[in-house]
Write a protein that holds these residues in place. Structure first.
Motif, PDB file in Angstrom:
ATOM      1  N   PRO A  76       2.252  21.052  -3.392  1.00 46.18           N
ATOM      2  CA  PRO A  76       1.586  20.397  -2.264  1.00 46.18           C
ATOM      3  C   PRO A  76       2.575  20.020  -1.167  1.00 46.18           C
ATOM      4  O   PRO A  76       3.708  19.609  -1.441  1.00 46.18           O
ATOM      5  N   LEU A  77       2.134  20.153   0.072  1.00 48.44           N
ATOM      6  CA  LEU A  77       2.917  19.665   1.204  1.00 48.44           C
ATOM      7  C   LEU A  77       2.855  18.143   1.274  1.00 48.44           C
ATOM      8  O   LEU A  77       3.786  17.504   1.760  1.00 48.44           O
ATOM      9  N   GLY A  78       1.764  17.583   0.820  1.00 49.04           N
ATOM     10  CA  GLY A  78       1.597  16.135   0.805  1.00 49.04           C
ATOM     11  C   GLY A  78       0.529  15.746  -0.187  1.00 49.04           C
ATOM     12  O   GLY A  78      -0.347  16.557  -0.531  1.00 49.04           O
ATOM     13  N   ILE A  79       0.607  14.518  -0.670  1.00 44.26           N
ATOM     14  CA  ILE A  79      -0.360  13.985  -1.631  1.00 44.26           C
ATOM     15  C   ILE A  79      -0.730  12.577  -1.174  1.00 44.26           C
ATOM     16  O   ILE A  79       0.120  11.821  -0.704  1.00 44.26           O
ATOM     17  N   ALA A  80      -1.992  12.219  -1.335  1.00 44.49           N
ATOM     18  CA  ALA A  80      -2.420  10.855  -1.036  1.00 44.49           C
ATOM     19  C   ALA A  80      -3.659  10.541  -1.855  1.00 44.49           C
ATOM     20  O   ALA A  80      -4.416  11.448  -2.230  1.00 44.49           O
ATOM     21  N   ASN A  81      -3.867   9.255  -2.128  1.00 45.52           N
ATOM     22  CA  ASN A  81      -5.084   8.846  -2.817  1.00 45.52           C
ATOM     23  C   ASN A  81      -5.914   7.961  -1.913  1.00 45.52           C
ATOM     24  O   ASN A  81      -5.416   7.321  -0.977  1.00 45.52           O
ATOM     25  N   SER A  82      -7.210   7.967  -2.173  1.00 44.39           N
ATOM     26  CA  SER A  82      -8.149   7.022  -1.580  1.00 44.39           C
ATOM     27  C   SER A  82      -8.792   6.283  -2.742  1.00 44.39           C
ATOM     28  O   SER A  82      -8.494   6.572  -3.901  1.00 44.39           O
TER      29      SER A  82
END
Length: 340
Positions: free
Chosen positions: A118-124
């Motif tokens: 992944p280029l980036g990871i984030a959670n909501s």
């Protein structure tokens, strides 16, 4: 082989350009100033995250193909800000995950098994999102269906058939309603959190996934997950995680057990906040208003994720009251809920 884990579904947003930025500018006010310019240009942000890095800021921004030239121009307006990475991308989100680190670990393992980074990871609050190169969708789908069972789709082919005709619909979601004071469904917050910043290199994704999977059954709630680039070392990232301390065991102790060869920075105590609004996913300016309000109250962010119509933020525990007051000053907040 273990049985696939059941999930509700997943969503793919296509046609976005991914920017990784590093700013050497004003270490405090840059994120707010940058997002104000984005709001002035009426650019929607389907994905935005930022984290401090010494006296710099690391920002990950995704915009539509059409808005990419304007964003590049805005970056040039801020001396000392550099575009470290730019890519035609997709945003892949799975849900629900409900703070379960095992779900995140399985997700990253599924991507890593297909050779995807992944280029980036984030959670909501409800989902986990990964930004991938736009050619990665077929491999990502293969990995997901090997790992998860989705209630709406039995096979990748079922999912592909369900998407026909929806591509233009996803792109037509545009901010059309501008409240004088944006509404949120409420603020949820967790205090006494522990933040772990783990430096990983290229090829370490499956190792990191195994770390998260090892937390299964411990009652650990993963309240924040994000990444930031480490300049000038190409291929390195900082993975930032926030956990509640549970059962007398420090999340830092758990992390160090699996990272004896990798640098780990521990911050404690920190507080995490999350909020979701009816127009967060289709309205520009939300991040700008939040960051401007936090700046006015002197609240320094330790991390911020804006994805899937939600915002997650991390601040020092002694700034929690100021952060809540700042949010209430610019958003209509009907409920304030403390979570353990």
């Amino acid at each position: 082989m273990a049985a696939p884990v059941k999930l509700g579904g997943f969503k793919v947003l296509k046609g976005v350009i991914w920017f990784s930025l590093i700013s050497d500018g004003d270490s405090f006010g840059f994120p707010a100033a940058f997002c104000r310019r984005i709001a002035e240009e009426k650019i929607n942000l389907p994905f935005f995250s930022c984290q401090p890095e010494d006296k710099r800021w690391s920002l990950n921004v995704a915009v539509s193909n059409a808005d990419a030239p304007a964003l590049s121009r805005i970056v040039r307006e801020f001396p000392g800000t550099e575009i470290c990475n730019r890519a035609e991308s997709i945003i892949l989100s799975i849900f629900p995950y409900r703070g379960d680190p095992e779900i995140v670990g399985l997700f990253l393992e599924a991507l890593g098994r297909e050779g995807l980074e992944p280029l980036g990871i984030a959670n909501s609050p409800a989902a986990v999102s990964a930004v991938l190169h736009n050619h990665a969708l077929e491999k990502a789908n293969t990995g997901l269906f090997k790992t998860f069972q989705f209630s709406a789709y039995r096979t990748p082919q079922d999912w592909n058939l369900a998407q026909k005709g929806k591509e233009s619909l996803y792109r037509e979601v545009v901010a059309s309603y501008q409240e004088s004071k944006p509404k949120v469904y409420g603020i949820r917050y967790r205090d006494g959190q522990e933040m772990c910043r783990v430096k990983i290199g290229a090829g370490d994704l499956r190792w990191f996934a195994s770390l998260l999977k090892s937390l299964s059954g411990t009652g650990t709630y993963l309240s924040f997950l994000g990444t930031r680039l480490v300049p000038p070392e190409k291929g390195s990232n900082i993975i930032t995680l926030c956990f509640s301390r549970r059962q007398g065991t420090s999340s830092g102790d758990i992390t160090r057990k699996f990272t004896s060869s990798f640098p780990v920075e521990i911050l404690y105590p920190v507080a995490g906040l999350s909020m979701t609004g009816p127009h967060f996913g289709d309205r520009y300016g939300i991040a700008s208003e939040l960051l401007t309000a936090l700046e006015a109250k002197g609240v320094m962010l330790l991390g911020l994720n804006c994805s899937i119509a939600s915002i997650k933020a991390v601040v020092d525990s002694d700034k929690l009251a100021d952060a809540i007051e700042a949010i209430q000053s610019c958003f209509e907040v009907p409920a304030l809920v403390r979570k353990d």
